[in-house]
Design a protein around this motif. Structure first.
Motif, PDB file in Angstrom:
ATOM      1  N   TYR A 101       0.058 -60.946 -29.738  1.00 47.32           N
ATOM      2  CA  TYR A 101       0.764 -61.861 -28.841  1.00 47.32           C
ATOM      3  C   TYR A 101       0.009 -63.172 -28.639  1.00 47.32           C
ATOM      4  CZ  TYR A 101       3.418 -63.474 -24.782  1.00 47.32           C
ATOM      5  OH  TYR A 101       4.206 -64.215 -23.924  1.00 47.32           O
ATOM      6  N   LEU A 102      -1.307 -63.073 -28.444  1.00 47.11           N
ATOM      7  CA  LEU A 102      -2.111 -64.274 -28.214  1.00 47.11           C
ATOM      8  C   LEU A 102      -2.662 -64.870 -29.498  1.00 47.11           C
ATOM      9  CD1 LEU A 102      -4.086 -63.191 -25.014  1.00 47.11           C
ATOM     10  CD2 LEU A 102      -1.936 -64.471 -25.163  1.00 47.11           C
ATOM     11  N   GLN A 103      -2.424 -64.180 -30.628  1.00 49.15           N
ATOM     12  CA  GLN A 103      -2.812 -64.693 -31.946  1.00 49.15           C
ATOM     13  C   GLN A 103      -4.326 -64.895 -32.093  1.00 49.15           C
ATOM     14  OE1 GLN A 103      -0.443 -65.149 -34.529  1.00 49.15           O
ATOM     15  NE2 GLN A 103       0.753 -63.999 -33.017  1.00 49.15           N
ATOM     16  N   GLN A 104      -5.102 -64.027 -31.454  1.00 43.77           N
ATOM     17  CA  GLN A 104      -6.540 -64.083 -31.657  1.00 43.77           C
ATOM     18  C   GLN A 104      -6.886 -63.443 -32.998  1.00 43.77           C
ATOM     19  OE1 GLN A 104      -8.742 -62.447 -28.387  1.00 43.77           O
ATOM     20  NE2 GLN A 104      -7.788 -63.773 -26.857  1.00 43.77           N
ATOM     21  N   PRO A 105      -7.840 -64.015 -33.738  1.00 40.64           N
ATOM     22  CA  PRO A 105      -8.221 -63.413 -35.034  1.00 40.64           C
ATOM     23  C   PRO A 105      -8.858 -62.044 -34.835  1.00 40.64           C
ATOM     24  CG  PRO A 105      -9.731 -65.174 -34.434  1.00 40.64           C
ATOM     25  CD  PRO A 105      -8.613 -65.242 -33.447  1.00 40.64           C
ATOM     26  N   PHE A 106      -8.565 -61.133 -35.759  1.00 39.89           N
ATOM     27  CA  PHE A 106      -9.065 -59.756 -35.648  1.00 39.89           C
ATOM     28  C   PHE A 106     -10.097 -59.468 -36.730  1.00 39.89           C
ATOM     29  CE2 PHE A 106      -9.048 -55.338 -37.021  1.00 39.89           C
ATOM     30  CZ  PHE A 106      -9.278 -54.685 -35.819  1.00 39.89           C
ATOM     31  N   SER A 107     -11.118 -58.700 -36.343  1.00 37.81           N
ATOM     32  CA  SER A 107     -12.047 -58.108 -37.303  1.00 37.81           C
ATOM     33  C   SER A 107     -12.572 -56.823 -36.689  1.00 37.81           C
ATOM     34  CB  SER A 107     -13.214 -59.056 -37.621  1.00 37.81           C
ATOM     35  OG  SER A 107     -14.115 -59.130 -36.535  1.00 37.81           O
ATOM     36  N   ALA A 108     -12.919 -55.867 -37.523  1.00 39.31           N
ATOM     37  CA  ALA A 108     -13.406 -54.584 -37.023  1.00 39.31           C
ATOM     38  C   ALA A 108     -14.694 -54.772 -36.224  1.00 39.31           C
ATOM     39  CB  ALA A 108     -13.630 -53.629 -38.188  1.00 39.31           C
ATOM     40  N   THR A 109     -15.555 -55.684 -36.689  1.00 38.92           N
ATOM     41  CA  THR A 109     -16.810 -55.938 -35.973  1.00 38.92           C
ATOM     42  C   THR A 109     -16.537 -56.485 -34.581  1.00 38.92           C
ATOM     43  OG1 THR A 109     -17.948 -56.402 -38.056  1.00 38.92           O
ATOM     44  CG2 THR A 109     -18.993 -57.189 -36.028  1.00 38.92           C
ATOM     45  N   TRP A 110     -15.624 -57.452 -34.515  1.00 36.13           N
ATOM     46  CA  TRP A 110     -15.255 -58.024 -33.216  1.00 36.13           C
ATOM     47  C   TRP A 110     -14.687 -56.963 -32.284  1.00 36.13           C
ATOM     48  CZ3 TRP A 110      -9.981 -58.459 -31.643  1.00 36.13           C
ATOM     49  CH2 TRP A 110      -9.797 -59.108 -30.419  1.00 36.13           C
ATOM     50  N   ALA A 111     -13.779 -56.138 -32.787  1.00 36.06           N
ATOM     51  CA  ALA A 111     -13.162 -55.104 -31.953  1.00 36.06           C
ATOM     52  C   ALA A 111     -14.203 -54.103 -31.461  1.00 36.06           C
ATOM     53  CB  ALA A 111     -12.066 -54.382 -32.740  1.00 36.06           C
ATOM     54  N   GLY A 112     -15.120 -53.706 -32.348  1.00 41.76           N
ATOM     55  CA  GLY A 112     -16.159 -52.764 -31.950  1.00 41.76           C
ATOM     56  C   GLY A 112     -17.055 -53.330 -30.867  1.00 41.76           C
ATOM     57  N   LYS A 113     -17.442 -54.586 -31.010  1.00 41.48           N
ATOM     58  CA  LYS A 113     -18.284 -55.213 -29.996  1.00 41.48           C
ATOM     59  C   LYS A 113     -17.558 -55.324 -28.659  1.00 41.48           C
ATOM     60  CE  LYS A 113     -21.219 -57.960 -33.102  1.00 41.48           C
ATOM     61  NZ  LYS A 113     -21.611 -59.331 -33.524  1.00 41.48           N
ATOM     62  N   GLU A 114     -16.285 -55.674 -28.719  1.00 43.73           N
ATOM     63  CA  GLU A 114     -15.500 -55.788 -27.490  1.00 43.73           C
ATOM     64  C   GLU A 114     -15.385 -54.441 -26.779  1.00 43.73           C
ATOM     65  OE1 GLU A 114     -13.474 -58.779 -26.193  1.00 43.73           O
ATOM     66  OE2 GLU A 114     -15.348 -59.412 -27.133  1.00 43.73           O
ATOM     67  N   LEU A 115     -15.160 -53.376 -27.552  1.00 43.12           N
ATOM     68  CA  LEU A 115     -15.055 -52.042 -26.962  1.00 43.12           C
ATOM     69  C   LEU A 115     -16.357 -51.638 -26.280  1.00 43.12           C
ATOM     70  CD1 LEU A 115     -13.077 -50.181 -29.762  1.00 43.12           C
ATOM     71  CD2 LEU A 115     -12.326 -50.437 -27.390  1.00 43.12           C
ATOM     72  N   LEU A 116     -17.475 -51.842 -26.961  1.00 45.54           N
ATOM     73  CA  LEU A 116     -18.765 -51.421 -26.426  1.00 45.54           C
ATOM     74  C   LEU A 116     -19.212 -52.292 -25.257  1.00 45.54           C
ATOM     75  CD1 LEU A 116     -20.671 -50.624 -29.741  1.00 45.54           C
ATOM     76  CD2 LEU A 116     -19.688 -49.005 -28.112  1.00 45.54           C
ATOM     77  N   ALA A 117     -18.779 -53.528 -25.229  1.00 41.03           N
ATOM     78  CA  ALA A 117     -19.166 -54.443 -24.154  1.00 41.03           C
ATOM     79  C   ALA A 117     -18.244 -54.343 -22.942  1.00 41.03           C
ATOM     80  CB  ALA A 117     -19.183 -55.879 -24.669  1.00 41.03           C
ATOM     81  N   PHE A 118     -17.227 -53.489 -23.006  1.00 39.73           N
ATOM     82  CA  PHE A 118     -16.231 -53.329 -21.946  1.00 39.73           C
ATOM     83  C   PHE A 118     -15.504 -54.644 -21.669  1.00 39.73           C
ATOM     84  CE2 PHE A 118     -19.119 -49.808 -21.301  1.00 39.73           C
ATOM     85  CZ  PHE A 118     -18.244 -48.751 -21.094  1.00 39.73           C
ATOM     86  N   THR A 119     -15.281 -55.396 -22.734  1.00 41.14           N
ATOM     87  CA  THR A 119     -14.502 -56.630 -22.627  1.00 41.14           C
ATOM     88  C   THR A 119     -13.224 -56.571 -23.452  1.00 41.14           C
ATOM     89  OG1 THR A 119     -15.872 -57.578 -24.401  1.00 41.14           O
ATOM     90  CG2 THR A 119     -16.488 -58.101 -22.120  1.00 41.14           C
ATOM     91  N   ALA A 120     -13.011 -55.474 -24.169  1.00 43.66           N
ATOM     92  CA  ALA A 120     -11.772 -55.324 -24.932  1.00 43.66           C
ATOM     93  C   ALA A 120     -10.581 -55.353 -23.980  1.00 43.66           C
ATOM     94  CB  ALA A 120     -11.795 -54.012 -25.720  1.00 43.66           C
ATOM     95  N   ALA A 121     -10.712 -54.648 -22.847  1.00 43.20           N
ATOM     96  CA  ALA A 121      -9.772 -54.798 -21.743  1.00 43.20           C
ATOM     97  C   ALA A 121     -10.473 -55.698 -20.725  1.00 43.20           C
ATOM     98  CB  ALA A 121      -9.432 -53.443 -21.123  1.00 43.20           C
ATOM     99  N   PRO A 122     -10.058 -56.951 -20.576  1.00 46.94           N
ATOM    100  CA  PRO A 122     -10.829 -57.910 -19.782  1.00 46.94           C
ATOM    101  C   PRO A 122     -11.057 -57.530 -18.325  1.00 46.94           C
ATOM    102  CG  PRO A 122      -9.329 -59.077 -21.229  1.00 46.94           C
ATOM    103  CD  PRO A 122      -8.979 -57.613 -21.339  1.00 46.94           C
ATOM    104  N   TYR A 123     -10.286 -56.581 -17.794  1.00 49.21           N
ATOM    105  CA  TYR A 123     -10.503 -56.147 -16.416  1.00 49.21           C
ATOM    106  C   TYR A 123     -11.389 -54.903 -16.331  1.00 49.21           C
ATOM    107  CZ  TYR A 123      -6.618 -59.226 -14.978  1.00 49.21           C
ATOM    108  OH  TYR A 123      -5.805 -60.306 -14.717  1.00 49.21           O
ATOM    109  N   ALA A 124     -12.075 -54.561 -17.405  1.00 48.59           N
ATOM    110  CA  ALA A 124     -12.793 -53.284 -17.465  1.00 48.59           C
ATOM    111  C   ALA A 124     -14.169 -53.328 -16.820  1.00 48.59           C
ATOM    112  CB  ALA A 124     -12.923 -52.815 -18.915  1.00 48.59           C
ATOM    113  N   TRP A 125     -14.503 -54.390 -16.099  1.00 46.58           N
ATOM    114  CA  TRP A 125     -15.790 -54.416 -15.400  1.00 46.58           C
ATOM    115  C   TRP A 125     -15.929 -53.195 -14.484  1.00 46.58           C
ATOM    116  CZ3 TRP A 125     -16.842 -54.168 -10.239  1.00 46.58           C
ATOM    117  CH2 TRP A 125     -15.731 -54.269  -9.376  1.00 46.58           C
ATOM    118  N   TYR A 126     -14.809 -52.774 -13.889  1.00 53.54           N
ATOM    119  CA  TYR A 126     -14.867 -51.647 -12.952  1.00 53.54           C
ATOM    120  C   TYR A 126     -15.254 -50.358 -13.668  1.00 53.54           C
ATOM    121  CZ  TYR A 126     -13.654 -48.426  -9.235  1.00 53.54           C
ATOM    122  OH  TYR A 126     -13.710 -47.452  -8.277  1.00 53.54           O
TER     123      TYR A 126
END
Length: 390
Positions: A101-126
């Protein structure tokens, strides 16, 4: 075990807290923080936002209320699996939304880092915060339950509030008290929730509701006056550990616990329990619908203060869409859990731990002796919102 009667008030507090999280996000996404504090509408918005800020504290109070008897066992730690699996599914949904929907570029490395950093879901700080609290809960319970009297527990709570909340009040102009420990506010809320759950203090509606209104008005009014002419400023006094937020959350918790919710019709109790059970996933995926709806609001209502009146339409719309998505993710989670239980039956001792139970968040048993299943599941979602309005 005999069938237990759900405590509807606990479900209601959790469902309400989730809705209030989305309500706080209304101000995050509608341009409020980028608009000067001038005019009656901005004053009203500031007061309303102050009232909504009890959302995260309510989740933490629930965790203390429901998990105060948890012990250091494998069965307890299995409950963390539900948190991680719920986050993982919501995060994958958010990553897909960001790419498609937002047309952000995808890569497996990016997705993995986002998941581990709890930023894949931007409200996941909690979720990131709650994992730490979850791991500490058995040890916090040893401390709390090791105290032999009600007075000792009150001294513990007062001490923690003096470390986390009081400096926000005393240090408004000049630093008068140490403020280094303020960030341990989740532990302060946990112990306060444990105390409120154990002793169930009563609050008269005759003075409790006016006091709550006074606290919210005073906090919102001070926010407006202190920022008048400029932009909203995040300060200690209006953060999650601010004295007004602590007092408001405790009052809301106690007042809602005292109402006869069991007299509600069955369909209404079912809706409340469903909202409670989906609260974590609903909260996490709501970011996607915020990105869809709020740009439309900004396009059609360019004057930010006028957007206040669209709260009654946009927040329920975000909530409903998020709830429907969360229900689909919950079905997927149950399917994955069902498979894991059969592939690794010995790991689960022949049956699913309560945190993986088919019925979701079954936290609502008034009988303290039979709270085991409820508390384990509650610990998997004492959940919701960012250390600031995410």
């Amino acid at each position: 075990m005999r069938e237990q009667k759900r405590d509807v008030s606990l479900d209601l507090i959790r469902a309400l807290a989730a809705f209030l999280v989305l309500s706080v996000h209304f101000f995050l996404n509608n341009g409020y923080y980028y608009t000067p504090m001038v005019g009656k509408k901005m004053l009203l918005m500031t007061v309303v936002r102050t009232g909504f800020m009890v959302c995260v504290p309510l989740f933490l109070l629930l965790s203390g209320c429901l998990c105060r008897n948890k012990q250091l066992t494998k069965r307890y730690y299995l409950g963390l699996g539900r948190v991680l699996l719920t986050y993982g599914l919501a995060a994958l949904f958010c990553l897909g939304f960001r790419c498609l929907y937002l047309q952000q570029p995808f890569s497996a490395t990016w997705a993995g880092k986002e998941l581990l950093a709890f930023t894949a879901a931007p409200y996941a700080w909690y979720v990131e915060m709650y994992i730490g609290l979850f791991l500490l809960i058995p040890f916090l319970n040893l401390m709390y339950n090791g105290l032999t009297s009600r007075r000792q527990k009150e001294v513990l709570i007062v001490t923690l509030l003096c470390l986390t909340s009081l400096p926000a009040l005393t240090n408004l102009r000049h630093k008068l008290l140490p403020s280094w420990w303020q960030e341990i506010y989740p532990i302060a809320y946990y112990f306060l929730g444990a105390y409120l759950g154990e002793y169930k203090p009563k609050v008269s509606w005759k003075w409790g509701v006016p006091l709550l209104g006074l606290v919210v008005l005073a906090g919102g009014g001070y926010n407006y006056i202190s920022c008048y002419g400029g932009l909203f400023r995040w300060e200690d006094y209006n953060n999650w550990f601010g004295p007004g937020i602590v007092a408001s959350a405790a009052l809301v918790f106690l007042l809602l616990r005292q109402l006869p919710w069991d007299k509600l019709p069955g369909w209404c109790r079912w809706l409340i329990s469903k909202g409670a059970g989906l609260s974590l996933s609903l909260y996490l995926v709501s970011w996607c619908y915020d990105q869809m709806f709020y740009p439309i609001l900004a396009q059609h209502v360019p004057n930010m203060p006028d957007r206040l009146f669209y709260y009654i339409a946009i927040v329920p719309a975000v909530y409903l869409c998020s709830a429907l998505t969360a229900q689909v993710l919950e079905w997927i989670r149950k399917g994955i859990t069902w498979g894991l239980e059969r592939v690794f039956p010995l790991f689960f001792n022949g049956r699913a731990a309560p945190a993986f139970a088919e019925q979701g968040l079954r936290e609502a048993y008034p009988d303290e002796a039979e709270n085991e299943a409820r508390e384990l599941q509650t610990s998997s979602a004492g959940n919701c919102d960012n250390g600031k309005d995410q």
